[in-house]
Write an enzyme that holds these catalytic residues in place. Sequence first.
Site, PDB file in Angstrom:
ATOM      1  N   ASP A   1     -15.094   4.639  -7.313  1.00 34.57           N
ATOM      2  CA  ASP A   1     -14.920   3.532  -8.246  1.00 34.57           C
ATOM      3  C   ASP A   1     -13.505   2.966  -8.120  1.00 34.57           C
ATOM      4  O   ASP A   1     -12.529   3.718  -8.038  1.00 34.57           O
ATOM      5  CB  ASP A   1     -15.174   4.054  -9.668  1.00 34.57           C
ATOM      6  CG  ASP A   1     -15.044   2.976 -10.725  1.00 34.57           C
ATOM      7  OD1 ASP A   1     -15.839   2.034 -10.690  1.00 34.57           O
ATOM      8  OD2 ASP A   1     -14.148   3.099 -11.580  1.00 34.57           O
TER       9      ASP A   1
ATOM     10  N   GLU B   1     -15.823   1.153  -3.581  1.00 36.65           N
ATOM     11  CA  GLU B   1     -15.922  -0.100  -4.326  1.00 36.65           C
ATOM     12  C   GLU B   1     -14.587  -0.797  -4.062  1.00 36.65           C
ATOM     13  O   GLU B   1     -13.556  -0.394  -4.603  1.00 36.65           O
ATOM     14  CB  GLU B   1     -16.111   0.142  -5.816  1.00 36.65           C
ATOM     15  CG  GLU B   1     -16.216  -1.160  -6.601  1.00 36.65           C
ATOM     16  CD  GLU B   1     -16.234  -0.957  -8.101  1.00 36.65           C
ATOM     17  OE1 GLU B   1     -16.968  -1.687  -8.787  1.00 36.65           O
ATOM     18  OE2 GLU B   1     -15.498  -0.075  -8.604  1.00 36.65           O
TER      19      GLU B   1
END
Length: 699
Positions: free
Chosen positions: A346, A382
């Site tokens: 993330d 990401e």
Amino acid sequence: MSVTLEFLAGKPYPLGATLQNEGVNFAVFSAHATKIELCLFDASGHSEIARLAMLKGEEHVWHGFIKGAKAGMLYGFRAHGPYMPELGQRFNANKLLIDPYSKALHGEFRWSNLHSVELSEPLLNANFINNSDSASDTPKSKVVSLAKYTGQKPHIPWSKTVIYECHVKGATARHPGITPQKQGTFLGLSEPAFITHLKSLGVTTIELLPCHHFISERFLTDKGLKNYWGYNTLSFFAPHSDYLVNDNIAEFQTMVSRFHQAGIEVILDVVYNHTAEGNHLGPTLSWRGLDNLTYYRLDTANPRHYINDTGCGNTININHPRVLQLILDSLRYWVEVMGVDGFRFDLAPILGRQYSGFKSRHAFFQSINQDPILSQVKLIAEPWDIGPGGYQLGGFPIAWREWNDKYRDTMRRFWRGDLGLLPEFAQRLHGSNDLFEHNGRGPLASINFITAHDGFTLADLVMYQDKHNLQNGENNQDGHSENLSANYGVEGPSEDVQINALRLRQQKNFLLTLILSQGVPMFAAGSELGHTQQGNNNAYCQDNEINWLNFKESTVCNELSPFIRKLIELRERFFVYKKLNYLHHNDVDFHLTWLSTSGIAMTAEDWTNHQNQQLGYFIEPRAHIKSQEVLLVLFNASDKTQFFTLPTRQNIKQWQLCLTTLAVNESHTHYSSSDIIAVAAKSCWILSAVIQETPHGTL
């Protein structure tokens, strides 16, 4: 109550609580503490029974050994030192601290002012120091011992990988085939009913939203909501306790083993960019109280405040070697002990951001690259955050794969009917070489997706023009306002047969484009079920039926699930999707031709025609390829039926229709070379042909 224990010096390595033959060794890092106490609790976790002063050894590691201690012991730390937030120091021994290396947690976290040292001005003066003891509302670290994972891992190559992004609870919370007490848990997710569902789709890899123990933010609990997604980490080692049935962390290992036995990989979505301690007014739970200056990036102009490149209040200081070690140790633990096959990171640019900006040769990437364990697992980034230089799509090292939001946006716009997109549509379909080829990567560097956990579901993408997030309690101000979606005449569910047929066809168009694009396809759980979040495009706080999948039989489920399976079978069938390098005009293995509706190669005029919304994707194997099967995909994103002339080739006598996105299959499935076929508005056709003169030689 206090007890007498034989407390010895112990050793500084390994960090955390380590069960040994004669007891338990404890070690924790803090460069700036003046004293650290190991606090022991009774079996209930309610009563503190001992405080033991730890020895400060070399390299700022505090350690101690309790002779006779066993698994199950509950503990925490209290760190003494200066409280000078203006200098970045935030010690307060009244706050019980969770061990950063804790493998399991005991007890529920409860929000209260006990966790805050510096209360907000509406409550108290900002200079007031809250010295209340926080132990009653803080989970306790638990001594556990879990043997390394010994199961056989699938080791699925990227060229065969199809990812299913999934939430542990939402996948089975109301699954009729899962034992009620196991619904919404690790064990429930790995029961035969759900694994059979994944296998029926053709999924090879399940990517789980955060499984590290997490808590809800206070502003959510105050509104009666929860952090459902889990991007608010409390521990980098402990599995989320709400996903356990019997409070046994081995259940996670069991889940992984069951998936592996079924030939399915497990990838974890991990959050190493920030922690649940939030901003300067947030709770003191672990890292902040142990060594705030080390674990977090602080504003150099005002160290009372944190660098907030995450939008979540704080940012992990991965530039410090001990913080880097913490993250690497965590990753290795989940691979070696828990058995996972890879990670999706993330807000990954934070992990590569030095003080001078993002660097693809950051120590984090270098460390993983040389690590004999971590260099062998799947790594997905990401590639964006809100910090300076935060958009890094295409900027990660060669071993990494990246979520490709340019693919997502282009495909959404193309099928919505936006004009002038044909060149970029072709480039994304082709694997986005403009983004990844510069450092030697191939199309499999691109994780292609249309929808994910964040944003509209696939069903909502064709059912809602606007977001409907009022249930989140933020006056519909949260979430993206531009979703590149369309409702086709009615906002939300419709009784109109034609509208519903078009919506179903559009979902199929998205799925077909996704699975037959070069790159690694990923689709969100529920795409196969027509799952709707009722137009909520930021359902991070909805722990209810907005997020929980409904597995009851429906027309949409009956249509989409077998459709996905057929698409994945087609992807497996054609050799071109096993190709590791980009397919260019002079490729030694395949010949690619972009076709106009006339059945001939696209011209410059065709590509620059702003109104053009039709394209043929024609891939022919060279003579040495074993499978002499030609693939032809026809795309029509316009609102009108378009007539395509099938390409004329001397070595192709007959075309076979493999699949269309039309609701009713065509009765006519075979066509001759140069036949003209009518491709309906907003639809795709897949055709194949076998080259008649099969040359010698194979690949």
